[in-house]
Design a protein around this motif. Structure first.
Motif, PDB file in Angstrom:
ATOM      1  N   ASN A   8      11.905  56.384  73.272  1.00 31.83           N
ATOM      2  CA  ASN A   8      13.185  57.095  73.210  1.00 31.83           C
ATOM      3  C   ASN A   8      14.003  56.681  71.986  1.00 31.83           C
ATOM      4  O   ASN A   8      14.619  57.517  71.331  1.00 31.83           O
ATOM      5  CB  ASN A   8      14.002  56.853  74.480  1.00 31.83           C
ATOM      6  N   LEU A   9      14.020  55.395  71.694  1.00 29.36           N
ATOM      7  CA  LEU A   9      14.804  54.917  70.551  1.00 29.36           C
ATOM      8  C   LEU A   9      14.208  55.381  69.232  1.00 29.36           C
ATOM      9  O   LEU A   9      14.906  55.933  68.381  1.00 29.36           O
ATOM     10  CB  LEU A   9      14.903  53.387  70.552  1.00 29.36           C
ATOM     11  N   PHE A  10      12.913  55.175  69.045  1.00 29.54           N
ATOM     12  CA  PHE A  10      12.322  55.411  67.730  1.00 29.54           C
ATOM     13  C   PHE A  10      11.838  56.836  67.494  1.00 29.54           C
ATOM     14  O   PHE A  10      11.550  57.202  66.368  1.00 29.54           O
ATOM     15  CB  PHE A  10      11.207  54.398  67.475  1.00 29.54           C
ATOM     16  N   SER A  11      11.792  57.668  68.536  1.00 38.70           N
ATOM     17  CA  SER A  11      11.387  59.053  68.302  1.00 38.70           C
ATOM     18  C   SER A  11      12.496  59.836  67.605  1.00 38.70           C
ATOM     19  O   SER A  11      12.240  60.850  66.969  1.00 38.70           O
ATOM     20  CB  SER A  11      11.004  59.732  69.619  1.00 38.70           C
ATOM     21  N   ALA A  12      13.723  59.379  67.739  1.00 38.20           N
ATOM     22  CA  ALA A  12      14.858  59.982  67.024  1.00 38.20           C
ATOM     23  C   ALA A  12      15.813  58.846  66.682  1.00 38.20           C
ATOM     24  O   ALA A  12      16.794  58.618  67.384  1.00 38.20           O
ATOM     25  CB  ALA A  12      15.534  61.034  67.886  1.00 38.20           C
ATOM     26  N   LEU A  13      15.482  58.128  65.627  1.00 39.09           N
ATOM     27  CA  LEU A  13      16.248  56.948  65.247  1.00 39.09           C
ATOM     28  C   LEU A  13      17.731  57.301  65.159  1.00 39.09           C
ATOM     29  O   LEU A  13      18.126  58.162  64.377  1.00 39.09           O
ATOM     30  CB  LEU A  13      15.748  56.417  63.903  1.00 39.09           C
ATOM     31  N   PRO A  14      18.561  56.662  65.983  1.00 37.40           N
ATOM     32  CA  PRO A  14      19.982  57.025  65.999  1.00 37.40           C
ATOM     33  C   PRO A  14      20.724  56.523  64.767  1.00 37.40           C
ATOM     34  O   PRO A  14      20.331  55.533  64.157  1.00 37.40           O
ATOM     35  CB  PRO A  14      20.499  56.313  67.252  1.00 37.40           C
ATOM     36  N   GLU A  15      21.782  57.209  64.426  1.00 34.85           N
ATOM     37  CA  GLU A  15      22.673  56.711  63.380  1.00 34.85           C
ATOM     38  C   GLU A  15      23.573  55.653  64.007  1.00 34.85           C
ATOM     39  O   GLU A  15      24.026  55.800  65.146  1.00 34.85           O
ATOM     40  CB  GLU A  15      23.514  57.841  62.799  1.00 34.85           C
ATOM     41  N   LEU A  16      23.806  54.576  63.256  1.00 36.86           N
ATOM     42  CA  LEU A  16      24.669  53.494  63.706  1.00 36.86           C
ATOM     43  C   LEU A  16      25.847  53.405  62.743  1.00 36.86           C
ATOM     44  O   LEU A  16      25.667  53.485  61.526  1.00 36.86           O
ATOM     45  CB  LEU A  16      23.909  52.158  63.713  1.00 36.86           C
ATOM     46  N   PHE A  17      27.028  53.221  63.289  1.00 35.62           N
ATOM     47  CA  PHE A  17      28.228  53.135  62.465  1.00 35.62           C
ATOM     48  C   PHE A  17      28.865  51.759  62.629  1.00 35.62           C
ATOM     49  O   PHE A  17      28.965  51.234  63.731  1.00 35.62           O
ATOM     50  CB  PHE A  17      29.243  54.209  62.877  1.00 35.62           C
ATOM     51  N   THR A  18      29.275  51.188  61.507  1.00 36.17           N
ATOM     52  CA  THR A  18      30.083  49.976  61.510  1.00 36.17           C
ATOM     53  C   THR A  18      31.382  50.318  60.785  1.00 36.17           C
ATOM     54  O   THR A  18      31.584  51.473  60.365  1.00 36.17           O
ATOM     55  CB  THR A  18      29.374  48.803  60.798  1.00 36.17           C
ATOM     56  N   GLU A  19      32.211  49.337  60.592  1.00 40.32           N
ATOM     57  CA  GLU A  19      33.488  49.587  59.929  1.00 40.32           C
ATOM     58  C   GLU A  19      33.308  50.256  58.565  1.00 40.32           C
ATOM     59  O   GLU A  19      34.004  51.218  58.233  1.00 40.32           O
ATOM     60  CB  GLU A  19      34.241  48.272  59.757  1.00 40.32           C
ATOM     61  N   GLU A  57       6.893  54.809  43.090  1.00 37.17           N
ATOM     62  CA  GLU A  57       6.577  53.811  44.107  1.00 37.17           C
ATOM     63  C   GLU A  57       7.653  53.798  45.202  1.00 37.17           C
ATOM     64  O   GLU A  57       7.346  53.701  46.394  1.00 37.17           O
ATOM     65  CB  GLU A  57       6.451  52.431  43.469  1.00 37.17           C
ATOM     66  N   THR A  58       8.904  53.897  44.804  1.00 43.08           N
ATOM     67  CA  THR A  58      10.001  53.933  45.774  1.00 43.08           C
ATOM     68  C   THR A  58       9.914  55.186  46.634  1.00 43.08           C
ATOM     69  O   THR A  58      10.120  55.126  47.855  1.00 43.08           O
ATOM     70  CB  THR A  58      11.360  53.865  45.048  1.00 43.08           C
ATOM     71  N   LYS A  59       9.585  56.321  46.032  1.00 39.16           N
ATOM     72  CA  LYS A  59       9.414  57.553  46.807  1.00 39.16           C
ATOM     73  C   LYS A  59       8.287  57.392  47.823  1.00 39.16           C
ATOM     74  O   LYS A  59       8.380  57.900  48.944  1.00 39.16           O
ATOM     75  CB  LYS A  59       9.141  58.731  45.876  1.00 39.16           C
ATOM     76  N   GLY A  60       7.239  56.669  47.445  1.00 37.31           N
ATOM     77  CA  GLY A  60       6.131  56.404  48.368  1.00 37.31           C
ATOM     78  C   GLY A  60       6.574  55.565  49.558  1.00 37.31           C
ATOM     79  O   GLY A  60       6.166  55.809  50.705  1.00 37.31           O
ATOM     80  N   TYR A  61       7.426  54.580  49.300  1.00 39.14           N
ATOM     81  CA  TYR A  61       7.965  53.753  50.387  1.00 39.14           C
ATOM     82  C   TYR A  61       8.799  54.609  51.335  1.00 39.14           C
ATOM     83  O   TYR A  61       8.674  54.514  52.566  1.00 39.14           O
ATOM     84  CB  TYR A  61       8.803  52.609  49.813  1.00 39.14           C
ATOM     85  N   ILE A  62       9.653  55.454  50.785  1.00 39.08           N
ATOM     86  CA  ILE A  62      10.496  56.311  51.618  1.00 39.08           C
ATOM     87  C   ILE A  62       9.628  57.258  52.438  1.00 39.08           C
ATOM     88  O   ILE A  62       9.881  57.476  53.632  1.00 39.08           O
ATOM     89  CB  ILE A  62      11.535  57.063  50.764  1.00 39.08           C
ATOM     90  N   ARG A  66       9.482  57.624  56.467  1.00 38.34           N
ATOM     91  CA  ARG A  66       9.689  58.921  57.113  1.00 38.34           C
ATOM     92  C   ARG A  66       8.528  59.269  58.038  1.00 38.34           C
ATOM     93  O   ARG A  66       8.729  59.857  59.106  1.00 38.34           O
ATOM     94  CB  ARG A  66       9.935  60.000  56.062  1.00 38.34           C
ATOM     95  N   LYS A  67       7.321  58.897  57.670  1.00 39.50           N
ATOM     96  CA  LYS A  67       6.159  59.120  58.552  1.00 39.50           C
ATOM     97  C   LYS A  67       6.271  58.268  59.808  1.00 39.50           C
ATOM     98  O   LYS A  67       5.894  58.707  60.899  1.00 39.50           O
ATOM     99  CB  LYS A  67       4.857  58.833  57.814  1.00 39.50           C
ATOM    100  N   ARG A  68       6.776  57.057  59.671  1.00 37.57           N
ATOM    101  CA  ARG A  68       6.975  56.196  60.845  1.00 37.57           C
ATOM    102  C   ARG A  68       8.009  56.836  61.784  1.00 37.57           C
ATOM    103  O   ARG A  68       7.822  56.823  62.992  1.00 37.57           O
ATOM    104  CB  ARG A  68       7.411  54.791  60.438  1.00 37.57           C
ATOM    105  N   TYR A  69       9.072  57.399  61.206  1.00 38.45           N
ATOM    106  CA  TYR A  69      10.068  58.080  62.029  1.00 38.45           C
ATOM    107  C   TYR A  69       9.415  59.233  62.800  1.00 38.45           C
ATOM    108  O   TYR A  69       9.635  59.394  63.998  1.00 38.45           O
ATOM    109  CB  TYR A  69      11.212  58.668  61.191  1.00 38.45           C
ATOM    110  N   GLN A  70       8.610  60.030  62.081  1.00 40.81           N
ATOM    111  CA  GLN A  70       7.973  61.190  62.711  1.00 40.81           C
ATOM    112  C   GLN A  70       7.027  60.788  63.843  1.00 40.81           C
ATOM    113  O   GLN A  70       6.890  61.503  64.829  1.00 40.81           O
ATOM    114  CB  GLN A  70       7.203  62.002  61.663  1.00 40.81           C
TER     115      GLN A  70
END
Length: 190
Positions: A8-19, A57-62, A66-70
């Motif tokens: 439930n948590l990782f299938s739709a990673l929630p946005e978290l807000f701090t100050e 390389e950075t685009k590859g990391y992102i 994103r694949k992990r999120y999916q």
């Protein structure tokens, strides 16, 4: 912690807000901001990965994130300044052991933002997710010996040093000693 909480948590990673921060999944358009800090030798000095050589390389990391999120797998949140929308680092789960209700957290921050309390905010939000949303019994930080700043950070957040794994991890061609810090849910709540 159980499999349902994890999915439930990782299938739709929630946005978290701090100050001052928004923690959210990475986006393709974050590449330039992310490359600003992942290309610094100083940032990856105590990490397993080498500085990114280029934007590709950075685009590859992102894309990897994103694949992990999916797939609904544990991953990092991008740390975003709410005032500007700039990505300045990441914080998240490097591993999750559902059976033993334990997870490991990791974090990276752009040197331009060190010493301003941003990682304290981001880390506290992710630590809350570990203990409250995932119902972890234990959270660990594995820090390479010599990373005094990160060791002080762990202690400041209530973690305790549990031990040293001497020459246990191959990092950039040499064996490194890992210091393990931990916190139990009862310590977090106490």
């Amino acid at each position: 912690m159980n499999d349902l909480l994890y999915r439930n948590l990782f299938s739709a990673l929630p946005e978290l807000f701090t100050e001052r921060l928004l923690l959210r999944p990475y986006r393709e358009e974050d590449a330039c901001d992310v490359n600003e800090y992942t290309s610094h030798e100083e940032v990856s000095r105590y990490l397993r990965w080498a500085p990114h050589l280029n934007l590709r390389e950075t685009k590859g990391y992102i894309e990897f994130m994103r694949k992990r999120y999916q797939k609904g797998l544990h991953a990092d949140w991008a740390i975003v300044l709410r005032s500007t929308g700039k990505v300045i680092g990441n914080c998240g789960f490097t591993s999750v052991d559902i059976t033993n209700e334990c997870c490991e957290l990791g974090y990276v921050l752009s040197p331009a933002y060190w010493g301003k309390g941003y990682m304290d905010e981001a880390f506290s939000a992710v630590l809350s997710v570990a203990f409250r949303s995932l119902e972890a019994n234990r959270v660990v930080l594995r820090i390479l010996e010599g990373n005094e700043h990160s060791c002080r950070f762990a202690l400041r957040h209530g973690f305790r040093l549990e031990g040293r794994e001497v020459a246990s991890l191959m990092v950039k061609g040499s064996y490194r000693t890992v210091l393990q810090y931990a916190m139990l849910k009862s310590e977090y709540e106490g």
